[in-house]
Design a protein around this motif. Sequence first.
Motif, PDB file in Angstrom:
ATOM      1  N   ASN A 137       0.811  -1.212   0.000  1.00 44.00           N
ATOM      2  CA  ASN A 137       0.000   0.000   0.000  1.00 44.00           C
ATOM      3  C   ASN A 137       0.850   1.269   0.000  1.00 44.00           C
ATOM      4  OD1 ASN A 137      -3.056  -0.818   0.448  1.00 44.00           O
ATOM      5  ND2 ASN A 137      -1.793  -2.231   1.649  1.00 44.00           N
ATOM      6  N   LYS A 138       2.165   1.094  -0.244  1.00 40.34           N
ATOM      7  CA  LYS A 138       3.092   2.226  -0.361  1.00 40.34           C
ATOM      8  C   LYS A 138       3.036   3.127   0.866  1.00 40.34           C
ATOM      9  CE  LYS A 138       2.921   2.208  -5.426  1.00 40.34           C
ATOM     10  NZ  LYS A 138       2.128   0.960  -5.516  1.00 40.34           N
ATOM     11  N   VAL A 139       3.015   2.490   2.034  1.00 37.51           N
ATOM     12  CA  VAL A 139       3.000   3.196   3.310  1.00 37.51           C
ATOM     13  C   VAL A 139       4.269   2.834   4.064  1.00 37.51           C
ATOM     14  CG1 VAL A 139       1.824   3.451   5.518  1.00 37.51           C
ATOM     15  CG2 VAL A 139       0.484   3.236   3.422  1.00 37.51           C
ATOM     16  N   MET A 140       5.016   3.824   4.519  1.00 36.40           N
ATOM     17  CA  MET A 140       6.272   3.579   5.209  1.00 36.40           C
ATOM     18  C   MET A 140       6.173   4.044   6.660  1.00 36.40           C
ATOM     19  SD  MET A 140       9.315   2.341   4.957  1.00 36.40           S
ATOM     20  CE  MET A 140       9.636   2.285   3.195  1.00 36.40           C
ATOM     21  N   PRO A 141       6.168   3.110   7.636  1.00 34.61           N
ATOM     22  CA  PRO A 141       6.189   3.534   9.046  1.00 34.61           C
ATOM     23  C   PRO A 141       7.457   4.339   9.323  1.00 34.61           C
ATOM     24  CG  PRO A 141       5.766   1.168   8.835  1.00 34.61           C
ATOM     25  CD  PRO A 141       6.200   1.651   7.491  1.00 34.61           C
ATOM     26  N   LYS A 142       7.347   5.295  10.239  1.00 31.45           N
ATOM     27  CA  LYS A 142       8.513   6.109  10.588  1.00 31.45           C
ATOM     28  C   LYS A 142       9.618   5.248  11.183  1.00 31.45           C
ATOM     29  CE  LYS A 142       5.507  10.083  11.416  1.00 31.45           C
ATOM     30  NZ  LYS A 142       4.260   9.343  11.158  1.00 31.45           N
ATOM     31  N   LYS A 143       9.258   4.268  11.957  1.00 35.40           N
ATOM     32  CA  LYS A 143      10.187   3.278  12.488  1.00 35.40           C
ATOM     33  C   LYS A 143       9.512   1.921  12.420  1.00 35.40           C
ATOM     34  CE  LYS A 143      12.593   6.406  15.710  1.00 35.40           C
ATOM     35  NZ  LYS A 143      13.931   6.304  15.089  1.00 35.40           N
ATOM     36  N   PHE A 144      10.313   0.867  12.322  1.00 34.52           N
ATOM     37  CA  PHE A 144       9.723  -0.473  12.230  1.00 34.52           C
ATOM     38  C   PHE A 144      10.664  -1.496  12.866  1.00 34.52           C
ATOM     39  CE2 PHE A 144       8.708  -4.518  10.178  1.00 34.52           C
ATOM     40  CZ  PHE A 144       7.326  -4.547  10.329  1.00 34.52           C
ATOM     41  N   LEU A 145      10.087  -2.413  13.645  1.00 32.01           N
ATOM     42  CA  LEU A 145      10.874  -3.463  14.300  1.00 32.01           C
ATOM     43  C   LEU A 145      10.013  -4.702  14.467  1.00 32.01           C
ATOM     44  CD1 LEU A 145      13.467  -4.337  15.912  1.00 32.01           C
ATOM     45  CD2 LEU A 145      12.288  -3.497  17.965  1.00 32.01           C
ATOM     46  N   ARG A 146      10.603  -5.849  14.196  1.00 35.19           N
ATOM     47  CA  ARG A 146       9.936  -7.125  14.462  1.00 35.19           C
ATOM     48  C   ARG A 146      10.572  -7.781  15.683  1.00 35.19           C
ATOM     49  NH1 ARG A 146      10.475 -10.762   9.378  1.00 35.19           N
ATOM     50  NH2 ARG A 146      12.585  -9.879   9.395  1.00 35.19           N
ATOM     51  N   ILE A 147       9.735  -8.217  16.629  1.00 39.30           N
ATOM     52  CA  ILE A 147      10.199  -8.954  17.800  1.00 39.30           C
ATOM     53  C   ILE A 147       9.622 -10.361  17.715  1.00 39.30           C
ATOM     54  CG2 ILE A 147      10.136  -9.141  20.317  1.00 39.30           C
ATOM     55  CD1 ILE A 147      10.003  -6.118  20.468  1.00 39.30           C
ATOM     56  N   LYS A 203      10.053  -7.577  29.421  1.00 35.77           N
ATOM     57  CA  LYS A 203      11.307  -6.858  29.655  1.00 35.77           C
ATOM     58  C   LYS A 203      12.069  -6.633  28.351  1.00 35.77           C
ATOM     59  CE  LYS A 203      12.018  -8.403  34.427  1.00 35.77           C
ATOM     60  NZ  LYS A 203      12.918  -9.151  35.358  1.00 35.77           N
ATOM     61  N   ALA A 204      12.092  -7.652  27.513  1.00 32.42           N
ATOM     62  CA  ALA A 204      12.775  -7.524  26.221  1.00 32.42           C
ATOM     63  C   ALA A 204      12.054  -6.532  25.316  1.00 32.42           C
ATOM     64  CB  ALA A 204      12.873  -8.886  25.553  1.00 32.42           C
ATOM     65  N   ILE A 205      10.724  -6.553  25.345  1.00 31.88           N
ATOM     66  CA  ILE A 205       9.956  -5.615  24.529  1.00 31.88           C
ATOM     67  C   ILE A 205      10.282  -4.178  24.924  1.00 31.88           C
ATOM     68  CG2 ILE A 205       7.629  -4.800  23.950  1.00 31.88           C
ATOM     69  CD1 ILE A 205       6.692  -7.736  24.411  1.00 31.88           C
ATOM     70  N   ILE A 206      10.309  -3.905  26.217  1.00 33.86           N
ATOM     71  CA  ILE A 206      10.636  -2.555  26.699  1.00 33.86           C
ATOM     72  C   ILE A 206      12.015  -2.126  26.209  1.00 33.86           C
ATOM     73  CG2 ILE A 206      11.114  -1.186  28.773  1.00 33.86           C
ATOM     74  CD1 ILE A 206       9.067  -3.036  30.227  1.00 33.86           C
ATOM     75  N   LYS A 207      12.989  -2.983  26.394  1.00 34.74           N
ATOM     76  CA  LYS A 207      14.362  -2.667  26.005  1.00 34.74           C
ATOM     77  C   LYS A 207      14.463  -2.397  24.506  1.00 34.74           C
ATOM     78  CE  LYS A 207      19.007  -4.730  25.905  1.00 34.74           C
ATOM     79  NZ  LYS A 207      19.801  -5.940  26.263  1.00 34.74           N
ATOM     80  N   LYS A 208      13.839  -3.244  23.702  1.00 28.82           N
ATOM     81  CA  LYS A 208      13.952  -3.112  22.246  1.00 28.82           C
ATOM     82  C   LYS A 208      13.201  -1.881  21.733  1.00 28.82           C
ATOM     83  CE  LYS A 208      14.801  -8.020  21.477  1.00 28.82           C
ATOM     84  NZ  LYS A 208      14.377  -9.285  20.839  1.00 28.82           N
ATOM     85  N   VAL A 209      12.065  -1.574  22.346  1.00 28.89           N
ATOM     86  CA  VAL A 209      11.318  -0.378  21.937  1.00 28.89           C
ATOM     87  C   VAL A 209      12.109   0.882  22.269  1.00 28.89           C
ATOM     88  CG1 VAL A 209       9.249   1.012  22.384  1.00 28.89           C
ATOM     89  CG2 VAL A 209       9.052  -1.457  22.046  1.00 28.89           C
ATOM     90  N   LEU A 210      12.678   0.940  23.456  1.00 28.35           N
ATOM     91  CA  LEU A 210      13.478   2.104  23.844  1.00 28.35           C
ATOM     92  C   LEU A 210      14.668   2.294  22.912  1.00 28.35           C
ATOM     93  CD1 LEU A 210      13.422   1.801  27.740  1.00 28.35           C
ATOM     94  CD2 LEU A 210      12.173   3.451  26.334  1.00 28.35           C
ATOM     95  N   ASN A 211      15.329   1.200  22.580  1.00 26.07           N
ATOM     96  CA  ASN A 211      16.456   1.279  21.656  1.00 26.07           C
ATOM     97  C   ASN A 211      16.031   1.762  20.267  1.00 26.07           C
ATOM     98  OD1 ASN A 211      18.299   0.443  23.586  1.00 26.07           O
ATOM     99  ND2 ASN A 211      18.203  -1.717  22.975  1.00 26.07           N
ATOM    100  N   LEU A 212      14.866   1.298  19.829  1.00 28.38           N
ATOM    101  CA  LEU A 212      14.350   1.712  18.527  1.00 28.38           C
ATOM    102  C   LEU A 212      14.071   3.220  18.508  1.00 28.38           C
ATOM    103  CD1 LEU A 212      13.204   0.934  15.688  1.00 28.38           C
ATOM    104  CD2 LEU A 212      10.973   0.701  16.829  1.00 28.38           C
ATOM    105  N   LEU A 213      13.453   3.704  19.566  1.00 28.90           N
ATOM    106  CA  LEU A 213      13.086   5.128  19.616  1.00 28.90           C
ATOM    107  C   LEU A 213      14.313   6.023  19.736  1.00 28.90           C
ATOM    108  CD1 LEU A 213       9.924   4.938  21.901  1.00 28.90           C
ATOM    109  CD2 LEU A 213      10.013   5.268  19.423  1.00 28.90           C
ATOM    110  N   LYS A 214      15.393   5.495  20.298  1.00 29.97           N
ATOM    111  CA  LYS A 214      16.621   6.266  20.432  1.00 29.97           C
ATOM    112  C   LYS A 214      17.429   6.287  19.135  1.00 29.97           C
ATOM    113  CE  LYS A 214      17.224   5.335  25.385  1.00 29.97           C
ATOM    114  NZ  LYS A 214      18.041   4.571  26.367  1.00 29.97           N
ATOM    115  N   SER A 215      17.182   5.311  18.266  1.00 30.94           N
ATOM    116  CA  SER A 215      18.002   5.172  17.050  1.00 30.94           C
ATOM    117  C   SER A 215      17.697   6.276  16.047  1.00 30.94           C
ATOM    118  CB  SER A 215      17.747   3.809  16.412  1.00 30.94           C
ATOM    119  OG  SER A 215      16.406   3.696  15.984  1.00 30.94           O
TER     120      SER A 215
END
Length: 324
Positions: free
Chosen positions: A277-287, A312-324
């Motif tokens: 659908n030619k839509v690009m999320p601002k950030k994207f991560l698969r857990i 705990k892993a979800i929190i860590k990975k989301v925070l890292n994604l938002l900081k990137s």
Amino acid sequence: EVHRVTNTRLQCLNWRRMMRDAFLAALISLAEKDKDVVLLTADLGYGVFEEFESSFPGQYFNVGVAEQNMTGLATGLSLEGKRVVTYSIANFPILRCLEQIRNDACYHEANIVIVASGGGFSYGALGMSHHATEDLAILRALPNISVVAPCTAKEAGEATSAMIECGGVGYLRLDKTAAEDCMIESNFVIGGSMRHKEGSDITLIATGGILGDTNIASIELKKLGVDARVVGMHSIKPIDKDEIIDAALNTGGIVTIEEHNMDGGLGSAISEICMDNKVMPKKFLRIGLNNEYSSIVGSQKYLKSRYEIDSKAIIKKVLNLLKS
């Protein structure tokens, strides 16, 4: 095509029970009204199906340890007008009889709901043979099948009713864990999803019981200043395209969470929707699992922690994604 559940008996149940109990309650309710509803099990369900067997003796068959035969028998019954449910644990009713599902059930568009009790690491202590971590990817690749992984016990019951009443081939993935249901008045839709929490910084989309870990993570993220939208994507095929596009356009990105290999699962399905659908999320991560089998055994909780897919892993990975 969507189907809304309105069965008042199901709405009155205590939805804090396990998914399997909610599934059985819904099945009994349907069997009471329709003698063509038939349950097949492959030498399982002891201590679970006795009530069904005694109440509907002509609608229950234990085929023994023969899942492939069970699927062939289910197809034959369906072609004679029955609405059939097959039941076994983990990957046995699906991967062991994938050929029968493909050639018999899906090709003939039979009315069969294939139930796997024990999605993900539910049977973690029994080893990789009893883990269901590739099932969503494999079955969603087949034509003529719906793939549903309820996130709550309430959804498990409603999904059972919807899939049997809609007809066609369906895969129902039940989990030994379930998220707490905070949406009692909502209507379950095959092809839909449930927005459990509003937020704008990021959207967390989970499928199956791991929504419980996702909800916990969202609460902790809120304390850390991250406002996360939480979506339970109970339907993998068909999938809620509108909810995915909305998350991509109106929040700070998308994180997918699944107790499943990342290849071909929820994250892949959402990626496909965005690209198609030619839509690009601002950030994207698969857990999820990183294309691997578990070489260790342990409880479901332990394995989720070990493979970094718990709260705990979800929190860590989301925070890292938002900081990137």
